[in-house]
Motif scaffolding. Structure first.
Motif, short mmCIF file in Angstrom:
data_model
loop_
_atom_site.label_atom_id
_atom_site.label_comp_id
_atom_site.label_asym_id
_atom_site.label_seq_id
_atom_site.Cartn_x
_atom_site.Cartn_y
_atom_site.Cartn_z
N VAL A 1 57.85 -58.25 145.30
CA VAL A 1 58.57 -59.03 144.30
C VAL A 1 58.19 -60.49 144.53
CG1 VAL A 1 60.81 -59.75 143.43
CG2 VAL A 1 60.46 -57.38 144.16
N ASP A 2 57.47 -61.08 143.58
CA ASP A 2 56.96 -62.45 143.71
C ASP A 2 57.79 -63.37 142.82
OD1 ASP A 2 55.56 -64.79 143.92
OD2 ASP A 2 53.61 -63.94 143.44
N LEU A 3 58.54 -64.28 143.44
CA LEU A 3 59.40 -65.21 142.73
C LEU A 3 58.82 -66.62 142.72
CD1 LEU A 3 62.82 -64.02 144.21
CD2 LEU A 3 61.74 -63.27 142.07
N SER A 4 57.59 -66.78 143.16
CA SER A 4 57.01 -68.11 143.27
C SER A 4 56.76 -68.72 141.89
CB SER A 4 55.70 -68.05 144.05
OG SER A 4 54.77 -67.18 143.41
N ALA B 1 60.21 -74.86 148.00
CA ALA B 1 59.12 -74.04 148.52
C ALA B 1 59.51 -72.57 148.59
CB ALA B 1 58.71 -74.54 149.91
N HIS B 2 60.80 -72.32 148.74
CA HIS B 2 61.31 -70.96 148.85
C HIS B 2 62.26 -70.71 147.67
CE1 HIS B 2 59.69 -71.14 152.92
NE2 HIS B 2 60.33 -72.29 153.06
N ALA B 3 62.25 -69.50 147.15
CA ALA B 3 63.16 -69.18 146.04
C ALA B 3 64.60 -69.45 146.48
CB ALA B 3 62.98 -67.72 145.64
N LEU B 4 65.41 -69.98 145.58
CA LEU B 4 66.74 -70.47 145.98
C LEU B 4 67.83 -70.00 145.02
CD1 LEU B 4 68.26 -72.38 147.99
CD2 LEU B 4 67.94 -74.19 146.28
N ALA C 1 59.29 -67.23 148.67
CA ALA C 1 59.60 -66.73 147.33
C ALA C 1 59.02 -65.34 147.08
CB ALA C 1 59.10 -67.71 146.27
N ARG C 2 59.01 -64.49 148.12
CA ARG C 2 58.54 -63.13 147.90
C ARG C 2 59.11 -62.20 148.95
NH1 ARG C 2 53.82 -65.74 148.27
NH2 ARG C 2 53.15 -64.83 146.30
N PRO D 1 56.77 -67.62 135.10
CA PRO D 1 56.40 -67.50 136.52
C PRO D 1 57.62 -67.32 137.40
CG PRO D 1 55.24 -69.34 135.49
CD PRO D 1 56.28 -68.88 134.51
N GLY D 2 57.57 -66.35 138.28
CA GLY D 2 58.63 -66.14 139.25
C GLY D 2 59.92 -65.59 138.67
#
Length: 326
Positions: free
Chosen positions: A103-106, A113-116, A94-95, A148-149
């Protein structure tokens, strides 16, 4: 459930009995052209709930129709298809690095677990101009540092969805409204009916192999490449992979039912995802402008896709699904 049409409210069409009306509390937009129907759920991520044909034997679904739980839970993943903005598929951890920063998408979705699939599918869309056979949906994203994210770039996304010339056409477009460059990708995520006889045809050159997190490792040969050219059974492999250099045309066929659905795409939908998990009813053949984790990928642009939109820059391209029987 409300069904928005040229007349503000009308009863649910009889052929939509596959939906549990009592379970729905959302606005639907139904498009009509001859015997074809498209049902949109703008409040559920701008998703397509169904694309079907009215027949004497009942609705013939060309995409997997949404079930009542999709509406109850506002879950685009259970719809017939949904839009992907401002990127497709996963972003590792996610980054990613861009324009001198991270760029932090967490934290935007604890399920993954991963940005989707970006963020547009997680929000309601607004209904714009429409006719009996077409509608425009739009989504405006305003970054919120308290979320967040949250995607840190301001942008506008649109879908023009229409039934025309015996086909479903979806034109996706976006504009960067931020005062700085924005990394970008888009696509649609259609689910198809999957039976023992279903076959998928596509002319592709190579497949992105993936790790246990379904993130790409390398581009290379795979038996699925030849199988797709010849007509691949969804049961032949366990796939959740990107394919490179497709001809921007794929056909999903049901030979036992004597019918097929051909999907065509404009550039820059130069990448295709096949999601056909083993021992599962799901089947997706997705037109996308970028491979999984494209913002972190190292390689030639034509192999990973995606782009950078400059401030004010717009992008648009059309997808089409044409059903055929006989």
């Amino acid at each position: 459930m409300r069904d928005v049409s040229l007349n503000p409210i009308r009863p649910l069409a009889p052929e939509l009995a596959w939906l549990d009306d009592a379970a729905l509390a959302t606005t639907l937009v139904t498009l009509t052209a001859g015997s074809l129907r498209a049902v949109l759920a703008p409040e559920v991520g701008g998703a397509l709930a169904a694309f079907y044909e009215v027949t004497p034997d009942g609705p013939l679904h060309w995409l997997r129709p949404a079930v009542p739980a999709a509406f109850e839970q506002r879950d685009p993943l259970r719809m017939a298809s949904f839009p992907l903005f401002p990127y497709c598929n996963r972003i590792r951890d996610a980054r990613f690095e861009f324009d001198g920063g991270t760029v932090d998408l967490s934290g935007n979705d604890a399920r993954f677990a991963h940005a989707l699939h970006g963020n547009a599918w997680r929000h309601p869309w607004q209904v714009g101009a429409r006719t009996a056979s077409s509608v425009e949906l739009h989504f405006d994203h305003e970054p919120d540092a308290r979320v967040p994210g949250d995607w840190p770039f301001r942008y506008r996304a649109q879908q023009r969805i229409e039934l025309r010339d015996g086909a479903l056409r979806i034109t996706l477009s976006a504009q960067n409204l931020a005062g700085r460059p924005m990394p970008f990708g888009m696509g649609h995520h259609p689910y198809y009916p999957r039976t023992a006889e279903t076959r998928v045809y596509a002319d592709v050159q190579a497949m992105w192999h993936a790790d246990a997190d379904v993130l790409p490792t390398h581009l290379g040969p795979h038996p699925a490449v030849d199988a797709l050219r010849e007509g691949m059974s969804p049961d032949a492999f366990d796939l959740d992979n990107n394919f490179a250099n497709w001809t921007r045309e794929a056909t999903i066929a049901w030979p036992d039912e004597n019918r097929r659905l051909t999907m065509t795409a404009d550039a820059p939908f130069d990448h295709m995802v096949v999601f056909a998990p083993a021992n599962d009813a799901q089947l997706c053949v997705e037109p996308v402008t970028n491979t999984t984790d494209c913002f972190n990928a190292v390689g030639m642009q034509e192999l990973v896709g995606g782009c950078v939109l400059q401030p004010g820059e717009e992008i648009a391209a059309t997808l089409k699904w044409t059903p055929q029987r006989g």
